[in-house]
Design an enzyme around this catalytic site. Structure first.
Site, PDB file in Angstrom:
ATOM      1  CB  ILE A   1      51.244  31.566 121.293  1.00  0.00           C
ATOM      2  CG1 ILE A   1      50.508  32.151 120.685  1.00  0.00           C
ATOM      3  CG2 ILE A   1      52.471  32.714 121.034  1.00  0.00           C
ATOM      4  CD1 ILE A   1      50.400  31.834 119.059  1.00  0.00           C
TER       5      ILE A   1
ATOM      6  CE  LYS B   1      50.709  40.027 133.623  1.00  0.00           C
ATOM      7  NZ  LYS B   1      51.834  39.466 132.619  1.00  0.00           N
ATOM      8  CG  ASN B   2      50.041  41.435 129.533  1.00  0.00           C
ATOM      9  OD1 ASN B   2      51.461  41.681 130.209  1.00  0.00           O
ATOM     10  ND2 ASN B   2      49.778  39.999 128.781  1.00  0.00           N
TER      11      ASN B   2
ATOM     12  NE  ARG C   1      55.308  37.952 137.043  1.00  0.00           N
ATOM     13  CZ  ARG C   1      56.099  38.223 136.082  1.00  0.00           C
ATOM     14  NH1 ARG C   1      56.536  36.510 136.294  1.00  0.00           N
ATOM     15  NH2 ARG C   1      56.117  38.422 135.002  1.00  0.00           N
TER      16      ARG C   1
ATOM     17  CG  ASP D   1      48.773  36.046 127.436  1.00  0.00           C
ATOM     18  OD1 ASP D   1      48.900  36.604 127.662  1.00  0.00           O
ATOM     19  OD2 ASP D   1      49.555  34.458 127.378  1.00  0.00           O
TER      20      ASP D   1
ATOM     21  CB  CYS E   1      59.483  32.446 131.519  1.00  0.00           C
ATOM     22  SG  CYS E   1      58.309  32.678 130.230  1.00  0.00           S
TER      23      CYS E   1
ATOM     24  NE  ARG F   1      57.611  34.759 126.324  1.00  0.00           N
ATOM     25  CZ  ARG F   1      57.377  35.465 127.489  1.00  0.00           C
ATOM     26  NH1 ARG F   1      57.483  34.248 128.764  1.00  0.00           N
ATOM     27  NH2 ARG F   1      56.513  36.528 126.933  1.00  0.00           N
TER      28      ARG F   1
HETATM   29  C1  EPZ Z   1      53.127  39.127 125.006  1.00  0.00           C
HETATM   30  O1  EPZ Z   1      54.381  38.477 125.302  1.00  0.00           O
HETATM   31  C2  EPZ Z   1      52.785  38.864 126.397  1.00  0.00           C
HETATM   32  N1  EPZ Z   1      53.420  39.397 127.556  1.00  0.00           N
HETATM   33  C3  EPZ Z   1      52.661  37.849 127.286  1.00  0.00           C
HETATM   34  O2  EPZ Z   1      51.905  37.396 128.169  1.00  0.00           O
HETATM   35  C4  EPZ Z   1      51.509  36.523 125.409  1.00  0.00           C
HETATM   36  O3  EPZ Z   1      51.673  35.396 126.187  1.00  0.00           O
HETATM   37  C5  EPZ Z   1      52.155  36.486 124.438  1.00  0.00           C
HETATM   38  O4  EPZ Z   1      52.207  38.542 124.499  1.00  0.00           O
HETATM   39  C6  EPZ Z   1      51.632  36.465 123.237  1.00  0.00           C
HETATM   40  O5  EPZ Z   1      50.688  37.298 123.366  1.00  0.00           O
HETATM   41  C7  EPZ Z   1      53.343  41.193 127.697  1.00  0.00           C
HETATM   42  O6  EPZ Z   1      52.754  41.404 126.778  1.00  0.00           O
HETATM   43  C8  EPZ Z   1      53.567  41.450 129.000  1.00  0.00           C
HETATM   44  P1  EPZ Z   1      54.915  38.235 121.764  1.00  0.00           P
HETATM   45  P2  EPZ Z   1      55.404  38.346 124.458  1.00  0.00           P
HETATM   46  O7  EPZ Z   1      56.913  38.381 121.457  1.00  0.00           O
HETATM   47  O8  EPZ Z   1      55.403  40.407 123.801  1.00  0.00           O
HETATM   48  C9  EPZ Z   1      58.481  34.497 118.886  1.00  0.00           C
HETATM   49  C10 EPZ Z   1      51.387  36.750 130.656  1.00  0.00           C
HETATM   50  O9  EPZ Z   1      51.002  35.757 130.780  1.00  0.00           O
HETATM   51  N2  EPZ Z   1      58.930  35.647 119.715  1.00  0.00           N
HETATM   52  O10 EPZ Z   1      54.169  38.192 121.206  1.00  0.00           O
HETATM   53  O11 EPZ Z   1      57.249  38.168 125.300  1.00  0.00           O
HETATM   54  C11 EPZ Z   1      57.988  33.803 120.835  1.00  0.00           C
HETATM   55  O12 EPZ Z   1      58.898  33.300 121.411  1.00  0.00           O
HETATM   56  C12 EPZ Z   1      52.096  36.983 129.148  1.00  0.00           C
HETATM   57  O13 EPZ Z   1      50.535  38.280 130.592  1.00  0.00           O
HETATM   58  C13 EPZ Z   1      60.503  35.083 118.882  1.00  0.00           C
HETATM   59  O14 EPZ Z   1      60.676  33.882 118.012  1.00  0.00           O
HETATM   60  O15 EPZ Z   1      55.526  37.682 123.145  1.00  0.00           O
HETATM   61  C14 EPZ Z   1      56.798  33.309 120.797  1.00  0.00           C
HETATM   62  O16 EPZ Z   1      57.353  32.005 120.122  1.00  0.00           O
HETATM   63  C15 EPZ Z   1      52.738  35.895 128.687  1.00  0.00           C
HETATM   64  N3  EPZ Z   1      61.176  36.831 119.215  1.00  0.00           N
HETATM   65  C16 EPZ Z   1      56.176  34.431 119.948  1.00  0.00           C
HETATM   66  O17 EPZ Z   1      56.848  35.396 119.031  1.00  0.00           O
HETATM   67  C17 EPZ Z   1      61.422  38.109 119.031  1.00  0.00           C
HETATM   68  O18 EPZ Z   1      61.592  38.385 119.673  1.00  0.00           O
HETATM   69  C18 EPZ Z   1      54.952  35.387 120.115  1.00  0.00           C
HETATM   70  O19 EPZ Z   1      55.583  35.772 121.002  1.00  0.00           O
HETATM   71  C19 EPZ Z   1      59.699  37.710 119.897  1.00  0.00           C
HETATM   72  C20 EPZ Z   1      58.982  36.605 120.284  1.00  0.00           C
END
Ligand code: EPZ
Length: 426
Positions: free
Chosen positions: A333, A22-23, A405, A311, A116, A121
């Site tokens: 995370i 998915k990702n 999902r 995840d 969420c 996020r």
């Molecule tokens: C991706 O989300 C995945 N989703 C998530 O999978 C996964 O849990 C996550 O990466 C971490 O591996 C997809 O790929 C579609 P991040 P993403 O930006 O990109 C902070 C699932 O279950 N952050 O790597 O949104 C954030 O709050 C989903 O399939 C900022 O502060 O995650 C988090 O603490 C859930 N500012 C950390 O970084 C930003 O601009 C990592 O988030 C972006 C992120």
């Protein structure tokens, strides 16, 4: 609404084939916006999230058709650069259209995704990076209204935290920029390597795959893609954990063991036998434990790849409730990714949450009993399925749209492993 019924206590045995990730599918679909033409994505999973993303793409003017697991996206005639709130609010990954729309048209209006269940996020790293490339981003009315006159200008961008979709958005923005862009402290998840391979196949020039320093040499144009989506490592880990939790044995096929180094190490440390080939993983209990499995309790701390994946934290917690001792699970995370704890406690699990850590007192392989529970987010819901499979008695899981999902043909795949699961109306 539907609920999932799970008759627990049946050891799972057999083979299960993994679907496309998915990702990876979501960013690769977004990348087809970068250039006109018919793009082919193979091994594309058919999930609630991918169907939502296709609706978003069609809203922009993309034409889509699916032949089994082959997805054709024609992005020749786009008639909008706006991603509306009603679509984005159901799936945060919609923010991934920001980079490619700006790269192709110089403008994009995308609803802020909002938080969420698992956390706030934010997307500040996405915005920061685009601004470093010369984009003007106005945040108003819940939207990111972004534009740039002419092409983006290459620059150096440093991520405070290695953001997965932040790295993906900026890869897609920079691939058509004027000059060279360097992403520092970039995320290294396998899904990013899949995107880099696709962009390079389209004519992009990106170096540093699988490292935290990505160098993007901007090019003037790209060709349509024909590429294959990698297997879903989170689905892979979910089935491995489910088989272990029921005291069973089995083989997960169509997967890539190299994408799960941390999980396989933890499962081996907990006493399971793991055998790998290049596209399959077999899991079983050692001969001396097959009659009465005793699971070791092993700590985890979630980290960016190649660390233990967040995840798979909820699923692992369900397994550790069956352990023979105490283990500590630390979530680094996301700020609120223990929503499954209260539901597991309803099934008899002994878990104490202290800030970002959960202390799990394993109660042995028969430690859980079935109960009505509620899914709260995608991965929490899969941990409840695992707990239900391991528990004695019946578990009713409500709000299973969360599951749909990210898990393709879940009931069929679990039934194929000998589970007794089915759906009923609430
Ligand atoms: C991706 O989300 C995945 N989703 C998530 O999978 C996964 O849990 C996550 O990466 C971490 O591996 C997809 O790929 C579609 P991040 P993403 O930006 O990109 C902070 C699932 O279950 N952050 O790597 O949104 C954030 O709050 C989903 O399939 C900022 O502060 O995650 C988090 O603490 C859930 N500012 C950390 O970084 C930003 O601009 C990592 O988030 C972006 C992120």
């Amino acid at each position: 609404m539907e609920k999932l019924i799970v008759e627990g206590g049946i050891p799972l045995h057999g083979e299960v084939r993994i679907s496309g990730a998915k990702n990876a599918a979501l960013p690769l679909m977004a990348a087809t916006l970068l250039t006109p033409g018919r793009h082919t994505l193979r091994n594309a999973p058919d999930l609630r999230d991918t169907r939502t993303f296709i609706r978003l793409m069609e809203n922009l003017g993309v034409k889509s058709e699916r032949n089994g697991d082959v997805l054709i996206l024609d992005s020749t005639h786009l008639n909008s650069t706006e991603a509306p709130y009603n679509l984005v609010k159901t799936m945060r990954a919609s923010v991934l259209v920001l980079g490619p729309l700006l790269a192709r048209f110089g403008r994009a209006k995308v609803s802020m995704p909002g938080g969420c269940a698992i956390g706030a996020r934010p997307i500040n790293f996405h915005i920061m990076g685009l601004e470093r490339l010369g984009v003007i981003c106005n945040l108003e009315g819940g939207y990111v209204d972004a534009h740039i006159d002419g092409r983006m200008q290459g620059n150096v961008i440093y991520f405070d935290i290695p953001s997965v979709t932040g790295t993906e958005n900026l890869l897609m923005a920079a691939v058509l920029a004027d000059g060279t862009t360097v992403l520092r402290n970039a995320a290294r998840e396998p899904e990013i390597g899949n995107l880099i391979d696709m962009l390079n196949m389209m004519g992009g020039r990106i170096d540093g795959r699988d490292t935290d320093k990505l160098t993007i040499h901007g090019v003037k144009e790209l060709n349509p893609a024909d590429c294959t989506i990698i297997p879903d490592r989170i689905e892979t880990g979910t089935y491995l954990i489910a088989i272990a939790a029921t005291g069973g044995s089995g083989k997960v096929t169509g997967c890539n063991p190299a994408h799960l180094p941390a999980l396989l190490e933890k499962l081996r440390s907990a006493g399971l036998v793991i055998d790998e080939t290049e596209d399959s993983i077999s899991i079983s209990w050692p001969a001396r434990l097959q009659e009465t499995p005793i699971l070791g309790s092993v700590d985890i701390k979630t980290m960016p790849f190649p660390g233990y994946p967040t995840d798979l934290q909820a699923q692992y917690m369900a397994l550790m409730t069956l352990g023979s001792d105490i283990c500590v699970i630390t979530e680094t995370i996301f700020e609120n990714r223990f929503m499954h704890v209260a539901e597991l406690q309803r099934m008899g699990a002994k878990i104490r949450v202290d800030g970002h850590s959960a202390v799990v007192s394993g109660r042995g392989m028969r430690g859980l009993s079935g109960a009505p529970v509620m899914a709260t987010d995608l991965r929490a819901s899969s941990s409840l399925v695992i707990a239900g499979l391991a528990a004695s008695g019946r578990t009713d899981i409500s709000r299973i749209y969360h599951l749909e999902r990210g898990y393709e043909n879940l009931v069929e795949k679990l039934t194929g492993l000998g589970a007794r699961v089915w759906k009923e109306q609430e």
